[in-house]
Design a protein around this motif. Sequence first.
Motif, PDB file in Angstrom:
ATOM      1  N   THR A   1      10.056   3.748   5.849  1.00 14.23           N
ATOM      2  CA  THR A   1      10.935   2.921   5.010  1.00 14.23           C
ATOM      3  C   THR A   1      10.690   3.128   3.515  1.00 14.23           C
ATOM      4  O   THR A   1      11.343   2.488   2.690  1.00 14.23           O
ATOM      5  CB  THR A   1      10.767   1.426   5.351  1.00 14.23           C
ATOM      6  N   GLY A   2       9.780   4.010   3.164  1.00 13.73           N
ATOM      7  CA  GLY A   2       9.452   4.251   1.761  1.00 13.73           C
ATOM      8  C   GLY A   2      10.629   4.741   0.942  1.00 13.73           C
ATOM      9  O   GLY A   2      10.731   4.441  -0.251  1.00 13.73           O
ATOM     10  N   GLY A   3      11.526   5.482   1.556  1.00 13.49           N
ATOM     11  CA  GLY A   3      12.696   5.976   0.836  1.00 13.49           C
ATOM     12  C   GLY A   3      13.586   4.860   0.337  1.00 13.49           C
ATOM     13  O   GLY A   3      14.199   4.960  -0.737  1.00 13.49           O
TER      14      GLY A   3
ATOM     15  N   SER B   1      17.699   6.873   4.279  1.00 14.29           N
ATOM     16  CA  SER B   1      17.932   7.585   5.549  1.00 14.29           C
ATOM     17  C   SER B   1      17.395   9.004   5.488  1.00 14.29           C
ATOM     18  O   SER B   1      16.711   9.460   6.409  1.00 14.29           O
ATOM     19  CB  SER B   1      19.429   7.643   5.862  1.00 14.29           C
ATOM     20  N   LEU B   2      17.713   9.699   4.415  1.00 19.37           N
ATOM     21  CA  LEU B   2      17.280  11.085   4.280  1.00 19.37           C
ATOM     22  C   LEU B   2      15.756  11.197   4.157  1.00 19.37           C
ATOM     23  O   LEU B   2      15.168  12.202   4.560  1.00 19.37           O
ATOM     24  CB  LEU B   2      17.980  11.747   3.093  1.00 19.37           C
ATOM     25  N   TRP B   3      15.116  10.177   3.624  1.00 22.24           N
ATOM     26  CA  TRP B   3      13.653  10.128   3.520  1.00 22.24           C
ATOM     27  C   TRP B   3      13.018  10.240   4.914  1.00 22.24           C
ATOM     28  O   TRP B   3      11.933  10.786   5.076  1.00 22.24           O
ATOM     29  CB  TRP B   3      13.271   8.813   2.866  1.00 22.24           C
ATOM     30  N   MET B   4      13.718   9.702   5.919  1.00 27.77           N
ATOM     31  CA  MET B   4      13.172   9.694   7.277  1.00 27.77           C
ATOM     32  C   MET B   4      13.162  11.074   7.931  1.00 27.77           C
ATOM     33  O   MET B   4      12.457  11.283   8.909  1.00 27.77           O
ATOM     34  CB  MET B   4      13.955   8.710   8.159  1.00 27.77           C
TER      35      MET B   4
ATOM     36  N   GLY C   1       0.793  -1.216   0.000  1.00 23.22           N
ATOM     37  CA  GLY C   1       0.000   0.000   0.000  1.00 23.22           C
ATOM     38  C   GLY C   1       0.830   1.271   0.000  1.00 23.22           C
ATOM     39  O   GLY C   1       2.045   1.249   0.188  1.00 23.22           O
ATOM     40  N   THR C   2       0.125   2.371  -0.226  1.00 24.14           N
ATOM     41  CA  THR C   2       0.805   3.665  -0.269  1.00 24.14           C
ATOM     42  C   THR C   2       1.351   4.057   1.095  1.00 24.14           C
ATOM     43  O   THR C   2       2.336   4.782   1.169  1.00 24.14           O
ATOM     44  CB  THR C   2      -0.130   4.768  -0.801  1.00 24.14           C
TER      45      THR C   2
END
Length: 181
Positions: free
Chosen positions: A85-87, A129-132, A77-78
Amino acid sequence: MQASKLKRVVLDGMMLAVMIVCAQITIPLPLIPLTLQTFAVGIIASLLPLIDGFQVILVYILLGVVGLPVYAGFSSGTAALLGPTGGYLVSFVVYQLVTAAWLTRSDRSAQQILLANCCGALLNLLIGSLWMIPVLHLSWQQALLTGLVPFLLPALIKIVVLLPIVLRLKGLVAKTFVKPS
């Protein structure tokens, strides 16, 4: 459908299956699980032509987005894609493109496969990491200490393990499934 196209589609499907299975091999850790997803991305990027590998990773991500439980821990899912963790999921595309492009321009020796995968894996960890930072409201130092540093050694181990597999299979893939363009 031509036999060579059919073989290519079959190989891509097999690599997608490897990706889905590797996603379920997980060591649960707080916040970010340790999975074999990047192991599969490395194999895909090292064996398949750039476009095929891109398509396999893209289909994997899209399967999860539409709700099939293909992500780590049978998630989908989106929410999984846009979560902490999407990054890492999104950056599988970067890992694959960088590694496959590097190997397209190299002799595909063991050293080149190792270097290309190290570069791709590092970018994957960095982007993840940066996504977080915005998702979890972390500082960049906290994000790197949470999502990059603990995963450097496991990433290197995965690359060292995938190297003999790729070296063993690259000739078979080239001869059997992928005809030169």
